[in-house]
Design a protein around this motif. Structure first.
Motif, PDB file in Angstrom:
ATOM      1  N   GLY A  38       0.816  -1.215   0.000  1.00  0.00           N
ATOM      2  CA  GLY A  38       0.000   0.000   0.000  1.00  0.00           C
ATOM      3  C   GLY A  38       0.853   1.270   0.000  1.00  0.00           C
ATOM      4  O   GLY A  38       2.028   1.256   0.390  1.00  0.00           O
ATOM      5  N   GLY A  39       0.268   2.346  -0.460  1.00  0.00           N
ATOM      6  CA  GLY A  39       0.868   3.673  -0.340  1.00  0.00           C
ATOM      7  C   GLY A  39       2.094   3.929  -1.197  1.00  0.00           C
ATOM      8  O   GLY A  39       2.903   4.800  -0.891  1.00  0.00           O
ATOM      9  N   VAL A  40       2.253   3.194  -2.306  1.00  0.00           N
ATOM     10  CA  VAL A  40       3.455   3.377  -3.131  1.00  0.00           C
ATOM     11  C   VAL A  40       3.256   4.393  -4.258  1.00  0.00           C
ATOM     12  O   VAL A  40       4.196   4.715  -4.978  1.00  0.00           O
ATOM     13  N   GLY A  41       1.999   4.858  -4.434  1.00  0.00           N
ATOM     14  CA  GLY A  41       1.749   5.869  -5.472  1.00  0.00           C
ATOM     15  C   GLY A  41       0.937   5.371  -6.659  1.00  0.00           C
ATOM     16  O   GLY A  41       0.886   6.036  -7.707  1.00  0.00           O
ATOM     17  N   LYS A  42       0.267   4.244  -6.519  1.00  0.00           N
ATOM     18  CA  LYS A  42      -0.529   3.700  -7.643  1.00  0.00           C
ATOM     19  C   LYS A  42      -1.584   4.718  -8.094  1.00  0.00           C
ATOM     20  O   LYS A  42      -1.695   5.036  -9.272  1.00  0.00           O
ATOM     21  N   SER A  43      -2.367   5.228  -7.123  1.00  0.00           N
ATOM     22  CA  SER A  43      -3.465   6.134  -7.489  1.00  0.00           C
ATOM     23  C   SER A  43      -2.913   7.453  -8.026  1.00  0.00           C
ATOM     24  O   SER A  43      -3.455   8.018  -8.981  1.00  0.00           O
ATOM     25  N   THR A  44      -1.848   7.941  -7.411  1.00  0.00           N
ATOM     26  CA  THR A  44      -1.250   9.210  -7.853  1.00  0.00           C
ATOM     27  C   THR A  44      -0.772   9.097  -9.302  1.00  0.00           C
ATOM     28  O   THR A  44      -1.076   9.959 -10.135  1.00  0.00           O
ATOM     29  N   GLN A  69     -11.198   3.404  -0.625  1.00  0.00           N
ATOM     30  CA  GLN A  69     -10.490   4.697  -0.696  1.00  0.00           C
ATOM     31  C   GLN A  69     -10.980   5.576  -1.841  1.00  0.00           C
ATOM     32  O   GLN A  69     -11.078   6.779  -1.706  1.00  0.00           O
ATOM     33  N   GLY A 126      -4.401  -1.735  -2.779  1.00  0.00           N
ATOM     34  CA  GLY A 126      -3.076  -2.004  -2.203  1.00  0.00           C
ATOM     35  C   GLY A 126      -3.041  -3.266  -1.359  1.00  0.00           C
ATOM     36  O   GLY A 126      -2.437  -3.274  -0.280  1.00  0.00           O
ATOM     37  N   ASN A 198       9.249   5.369  -6.984  1.00  0.00           N
ATOM     38  CA  ASN A 198       8.465   6.585  -6.748  1.00  0.00           C
ATOM     39  C   ASN A 198       8.909   7.197  -5.418  1.00  0.00           C
ATOM     40  O   ASN A 198       9.362   6.496  -4.530  1.00  0.00           O
ATOM     41  N   ARG A 199       8.755   8.490  -5.301  1.00  0.00           N
ATOM     42  CA  ARG A 199       9.109   9.247  -4.094  1.00  0.00           C
ATOM     43  C   ARG A 199      10.612   9.154  -3.793  1.00  0.00           C
ATOM     44  O   ARG A 199      11.012   8.962  -2.646  1.00  0.00           O
ATOM     45  N   ALA A 231      10.410  11.538  -8.548  1.00  0.00           N
ATOM     46  CA  ALA A 231      10.991  12.067  -7.310  1.00  0.00           C
ATOM     47  C   ALA A 231       9.876  12.387  -6.315  1.00  0.00           C
ATOM     48  O   ALA A 231       8.702  12.441  -6.680  1.00  0.00           O
ATOM     49  N   ARG A 233       7.800  14.890  -4.657  1.00  0.00           N
ATOM     50  CA  ARG A 233       7.465  16.285  -4.955  1.00  0.00           C
ATOM     51  C   ARG A 233       6.075  16.600  -4.443  1.00  0.00           C
ATOM     52  O   ARG A 233       5.122  15.855  -4.734  1.00  0.00           O
ATOM     53  N   TYR A 236       2.877  16.575  -6.752  1.00  0.00           N
ATOM     54  CA  TYR A 236       2.034  15.447  -7.124  1.00  0.00           C
ATOM     55  C   TYR A 236       0.808  15.304  -6.236  1.00  0.00           C
ATOM     56  O   TYR A 236      -0.059  14.494  -6.502  1.00  0.00           O
ATOM     57  N   ARG A 237       0.761  16.058  -5.135  1.00  0.00           N
ATOM     58  CA  ARG A 237      -0.405  15.900  -4.261  1.00  0.00           C
ATOM     59  C   ARG A 237      -1.147  17.187  -3.979  1.00  0.00           C
ATOM     60  O   ARG A 237      -2.277  17.163  -3.530  1.00  0.00           O
TER      61      ARG A 237
HETATM   62  N1  LIG Z   1       6.038  11.338  -6.180  1.00  0.00           N
HETATM   63  C1  LIG Z   1       5.371  11.702  -5.096  1.00  0.00           C
HETATM   64  N2  LIG Z   1       5.762  12.800  -4.397  1.00  0.00           N
HETATM   65  C2  LIG Z   1       5.105  13.169  -3.274  1.00  0.00           C
HETATM   66  N3  LIG Z   1       4.073  12.516  -2.735  1.00  0.00           N
HETATM   67  C3  LIG Z   1       3.636  11.408  -3.369  1.00  0.00           C
HETATM   68  C4  LIG Z   1       4.250  10.952  -4.580  1.00  0.00           C
HETATM   69  N4  LIG Z   1       3.599   9.838  -4.976  1.00  0.00           N
HETATM   70  C5  LIG Z   1       2.625   9.612  -4.079  1.00  0.00           C
HETATM   71  N5  LIG Z   1       2.644  10.550  -3.112  1.00  0.00           N
HETATM   72  C6  LIG Z   1       1.795  10.604  -1.913  1.00  0.00           C
HETATM   73  O1  LIG Z   1       1.950   9.351  -1.256  1.00  0.00           O
HETATM   74  C7  LIG Z   1       0.733   8.930  -0.660  1.00  0.00           C
HETATM   75  C8  LIG Z   1       0.327   7.561  -1.209  1.00  0.00           C
HETATM   76  O2  LIG Z   1       0.060   7.715  -2.590  1.00  0.00           O
HETATM   77  P1  LIG Z   1      -1.132   6.919  -3.287  1.00  0.00           P
HETATM   78  O3  LIG Z   1      -2.393   7.054  -2.501  1.00  0.00           O
HETATM   79  O4  LIG Z   1      -1.130   7.329  -4.705  1.00  0.00           O
HETATM   80  O5  LIG Z   1      -0.576   5.429  -3.121  1.00  0.00           O
HETATM   81  P2  LIG Z   1      -1.359   4.054  -3.415  1.00  0.00           P
HETATM   82  O6  LIG Z   1      -0.317   3.078  -3.821  1.00  0.00           O
HETATM   83  O7  LIG Z   1      -2.467   4.296  -4.347  1.00  0.00           O
HETATM   84  O8  LIG Z   1      -1.924   3.690  -1.981  1.00  0.00           O
HETATM   85  P3  LIG Z   1      -2.986   2.535  -1.619  1.00  0.00           P
HETATM   86  O9  LIG Z   1      -2.229   1.248  -1.701  1.00  0.00           O
HETATM   87  O10 LIG Z   1      -3.389   2.871  -0.227  1.00  0.00           O
HETATM   88  O11 LIG Z   1      -4.095   2.617  -2.621  1.00  0.00           O
HETATM   89  C9  LIG Z   1      -0.293  10.031  -0.959  1.00  0.00           C
HETATM   90  O12 LIG Z   1      -0.294  10.915   0.127  1.00  0.00           O
HETATM   91  C10 LIG Z   1       0.308  10.717  -2.204  1.00  0.00           C
HETATM   92  O13 LIG Z   1      -0.090  12.086  -2.283  1.00  0.00           O
END
Ligand SMILES: Nc1ncnc2c1ncn2[C@@H]1O[C@H](COP(=O)(O)OP(=O)(O)OP(=O)(O)O)[C@@H](O)[C@H]1O
Ligand SMILES: [Mg+2]
Length: 318
Positions: A38-44, A69, A126, A198-199, A231, A233, A236-237
């Motif tokens: 979870g939380g790796v940035g898939k949705s972003t 979510q 996730g 990511n990140r 990176a 940044r 992205y949010r």
């Molecule tokens: N490149 C980035 N720079 C800064 N913040 C980021 C970046 N990518 C993602 N985030 C932040 O990291 C957090 C998790 O991102 P996101 O919700 O996209 O992950 P996810 O993989 O979809 O999570 P989940 O598994 O819970 O669905 C969010 O707060 C998002 O704004």
């Protein structure tokens, strides 16, 4: 090292691939963002990619498979609200949420809203689930974002901490590798799989080297490619509540000239994905599209007939 590496078998994948293959074929190119961490940035990344493709003129359907979510769906709803409130020409991908954990529900949304789309983007939840597996099984292109940390990488593969040798698959690595193998076995082209950091934080260069080494080993053993990544940044949010990305700001005249704050990482990712062209379909694709539409129409009509059959109506006239 080769002999020490093993791919853990995952049961049930043969039926899943056969099930997906038996569904109405789709014409759109399907890009799935998945990682059971979870939380790796898939949705972003799914949101930014959907908007970038729509801005480039493609018809896009974005499907959110995380019905709790709803991050992707919410971002796109916010975008439509911004478009209406400001009265500006914002390209808006269609969006849907799959809220039943069933392969049929995913295909229903793809058929209902995706037939005239060039791309369907799917944001997987996730965690491992039948729906997440179905989404991965349907991917033409699979994007797996990973945070550059060994806790995250362990979902893909297990490493010997002393030698850094890749010793086994992690649960997600085993699932995707198993699905890819099963697709090949059933004569279906495996998904083009891209791993993306990511990140990434610039001050962690030394640690990044070890992560890059680990990713290279994973990619070679699991049959994936590695993208340039993103990176860390704020950009992205920060515009999430408005459903906007930085390139959209230029389309809002009231804001004046906005200095671009987001580098071209999204465009770079899209280029690295080697997607089919955004523009109009070729005659061959048009023929296939007509066939797909006819097939979808038949499946849809049959489902409708099943619903109205008890009351007479359609079935009697068919
Ligand atoms: N490149 C980035 N720079 C800064 N913040 C980021 C970046 N990518 C993602 N985030 C932040 O990291 C957090 C998790 O991102 P996101 O919700 O996209 O992950 P996810 O993989 O979809 O999570 P989940 O598994 O819970 O669905 C969010 O707060 C998002 O704004
Ligand atoms: Mg998410």
């Amino acid at each position: 090292m080769d002999t020490a590496f093993s791919v853990q078998p995952v049961p049930g994948l043969s039926q899943l691939v056969a099930d997906v293959q038996s569904r109405p074929q789709r014409d759109a190119h399907v890009i799935v963002f998945a990682n059971e961490k979870g939380g790796v940035g898939k949705s972003t990344l799914a949101f930014h990619a959907a908007v970038a493709l729509a801005n480039a003129g493609a018809a896009v359907l974005a499907i959110d498979c995380d019905s709790r979510q709803r991050s992707l769906h919410m971002a796109l709803e916010n975008r439509r609200a911004t478009k209406t409130c400001l009265g500006i020409a914002l390209a808006c991908p269609r969006s849907a949420v799959v809220d039943r954990a069933a392969t049929a529900a995913l295909f229903q949304e793809m058929g209902r809203l995706g037939t005239r789309c060039r791309f369907i983007l799917i944001d997987a939840p996730g965690h491992d689930s039948p729906l997440a597996r179905a989404a991965i099984a349907v991917a033409d292109t699979l994007v797996t974002p990973v945070n550059p940390s060994f806790i995250d990488l362990a979902h893909l593969g297990r490493f010997n901490p002393a030698t850094m040798a890749l010793t086994a698959t992690g649960p997600f690595g085993a699932l995707v590798a198993g699905l890819q193998q099963e697709r090949e076995r059933q004569g279906i082209r495996p998904a083009d799989w891209l791993l993306l950091k990511n990140r990434v934080r610039p001050h962690e260069a030394r640690q990044q080297e070890r992560v890059d080494q680990a990713l290279a080993a994973l990619a070679s053993k699991l049959g994936a490619r590695i993208g340039s990544g993103f990176a860390e940044r704020v950009g992205y949010r920060e515009l999430f509540a408005f459903g906007l990305t930085h390139p959209d700001l230029d389309r809002i005249p009231q804001l004046g000239a906005v200095k671009p704050r987001e580098p071209q990482e999204v465009d770079r990712m899209l280029a690295e994905l080697r997607l089919p062209p955004v523009g109009l379909p070729t005659p061959r694709e048009q023929a296939s599209r007509a066939w797909v539409q006819a097939q979808t129409r038949t499946a849809y009509l049959n489902a409708l007939k099943d619903h109205v059959a008890p009351h007479g109506g359609l079935r009697a006239r068919a």
